[in-house]
Design a protein around this motif. Sequence first.
Motif, PDB file in Angstrom:
ATOM      1  N   ALA A  36      18.284   6.141  53.674  1.00 58.38           N
ATOM      2  CA  ALA A  36      18.273   5.023  53.131  1.00 58.38           C
ATOM      3  C   ALA A  36      17.361   5.095  51.792  1.00 58.38           C
ATOM      4  CB  ALA A  36      17.551   3.986  53.965  1.00 58.38           C
ATOM      5  N   HIS A  37      16.408   5.812  51.939  1.00 62.56           N
ATOM      6  CA  HIS A  37      15.574   6.161  50.783  1.00 62.56           C
ATOM      7  C   HIS A  37      16.458   6.884  49.717  1.00 62.56           C
ATOM      8  CE1 HIS A  37      11.893   6.347  48.363  1.00 62.56           C
ATOM      9  NE2 HIS A  37      12.197   7.543  48.154  1.00 62.56           N
ATOM     10  N   GLN A  38      16.969   7.656  50.046  1.00 59.12           N
ATOM     11  CA  GLN A  38      18.058   8.650  49.107  1.00 59.12           C
ATOM     12  C   GLN A  38      19.044   7.534  48.517  1.00 59.12           C
ATOM     13  OE1 GLN A  38      19.567  11.900  51.564  1.00 59.12           O
ATOM     14  NE2 GLN A  38      17.679  13.127  51.377  1.00 59.12           N
ATOM     15  N   ALA A  39      19.465   6.447  49.099  1.00 57.27           N
ATOM     16  CA  ALA A  39      20.530   5.772  48.610  1.00 57.27           C
ATOM     17  C   ALA A  39      19.851   4.894  47.601  1.00 57.27           C
ATOM     18  CB  ALA A  39      21.196   4.958  49.866  1.00 57.27           C
ATOM     19  N   LEU A  40      18.683   4.213  48.034  1.00 59.79           N
ATOM     20  CA  LEU A  40      17.892   3.481  47.050  1.00 59.79           C
ATOM     21  C   LEU A  40      17.703   4.224  45.672  1.00 59.79           C
ATOM     22  CD1 LEU A  40      16.567   0.638  46.734  1.00 59.79           C
ATOM     23  CD2 LEU A  40      14.252   1.775  47.728  1.00 59.79           C
ATOM     24  N   GLU A  41      17.030   5.508  45.892  1.00 56.88           N
ATOM     25  CA  GLU A  41      16.973   6.268  44.693  1.00 56.88           C
ATOM     26  C   GLU A  41      18.041   6.427  43.965  1.00 56.88           C
ATOM     27  OE1 GLU A  41      13.816   7.444  43.422  1.00 56.88           O
ATOM     28  OE2 GLU A  41      13.101   6.088  44.789  1.00 56.88           O
ATOM     29  N   ALA A  42      19.235   6.464  44.635  1.00 61.20           N
ATOM     30  CA  ALA A  42      20.539   7.158  43.839  1.00 61.20           C
ATOM     31  C   ALA A  42      21.063   5.673  43.060  1.00 61.20           C
ATOM     32  CB  ALA A  42      21.458   7.559  44.862  1.00 61.20           C
ATOM     33  N   ASN A  72      30.851   1.792  58.263  1.00 58.60           N
ATOM     34  CA  ASN A  72      32.243   2.570  57.654  1.00 58.60           C
ATOM     35  C   ASN A  72      31.818   2.992  56.289  1.00 58.60           C
ATOM     36  OD1 ASN A  72      33.855   1.896  60.048  1.00 58.60           O
ATOM     37  ND2 ASN A  72      33.557  -0.357  59.296  1.00 58.60           N
ATOM     38  N   GLY A  73      30.512   3.598  56.033  1.00 53.18           N
ATOM     39  CA  GLY A  73      30.318   4.086  54.794  1.00 53.18           C
ATOM     40  C   GLY A  73      29.613   3.173  53.940  1.00 53.18           C
ATOM     41  N   ALA A  74      29.548   2.081  54.403  1.00 51.99           N
ATOM     42  CA  ALA A  74      28.879   0.967  53.632  1.00 51.99           C
ATOM     43  C   ALA A  74      27.280   0.589  54.053  1.00 51.99           C
ATOM     44  CB  ALA A  74      29.588  -0.216  53.424  1.00 51.99           C
ATOM     45  N   TRP A  75      26.385   0.471  53.315  1.00 50.26           N
ATOM     46  CA  TRP A  75      25.104   0.004  53.582  1.00 50.26           C
ATOM     47  C   TRP A  75      25.031  -1.713  53.913  1.00 50.26           C
ATOM     48  CZ3 TRP A  75      21.474   3.375  55.336  1.00 50.26           C
ATOM     49  CH2 TRP A  75      21.450   4.724  55.111  1.00 50.26           C
ATOM     50  N   ILE A  76      24.674  -1.798  55.118  1.00 50.02           N
ATOM     51  CA  ILE A  76      24.521  -3.384  55.250  1.00 50.02           C
ATOM     52  C   ILE A  76      23.113  -3.871  55.736  1.00 50.02           C
ATOM     53  CG2 ILE A  76      25.640  -5.334  56.591  1.00 50.02           C
ATOM     54  CD1 ILE A  76      27.642  -3.945  54.969  1.00 50.02           C
TER      55      ILE A  76
END
Length: 109
Positions: A36-42, A72-76
């Motif tokens: 989650a942190h990586q997704a936020l940073e990206a 399914n690959g999407a962050w919710i």
Amino acid sequence: EFNCRMGDPETQPIMMRLILAGCAAGLSFAGDHDRAHQALEAGEIQSLRQILDTVERDHPGKVVEVELDQENGAWIYEVKLLRSDGSRLKLDIDARNGQVLHSREKEKR
């Protein structure tokens, strides 16, 4: 930026629910938190603070639980609120753009 601090009275109940939800699901919280942190940073997801600001503005009530899942690959973000009339509202929010994907209301018990 991941701005939830365990000592912060505003985020402590939410963070505890996030931790407990991860443990209950048998997830590795550290691994999930890292993803989650990586997704936020990206820039792939909005911060919890951004999501909560929008929820609090558009949906009156007290936030009682928040989960961040990948479906399914999407962050919710799944946000549960308790309204002043005792009803409960559950929102599924696209973490990328903050759009409410689904909402479900449960009457007061």
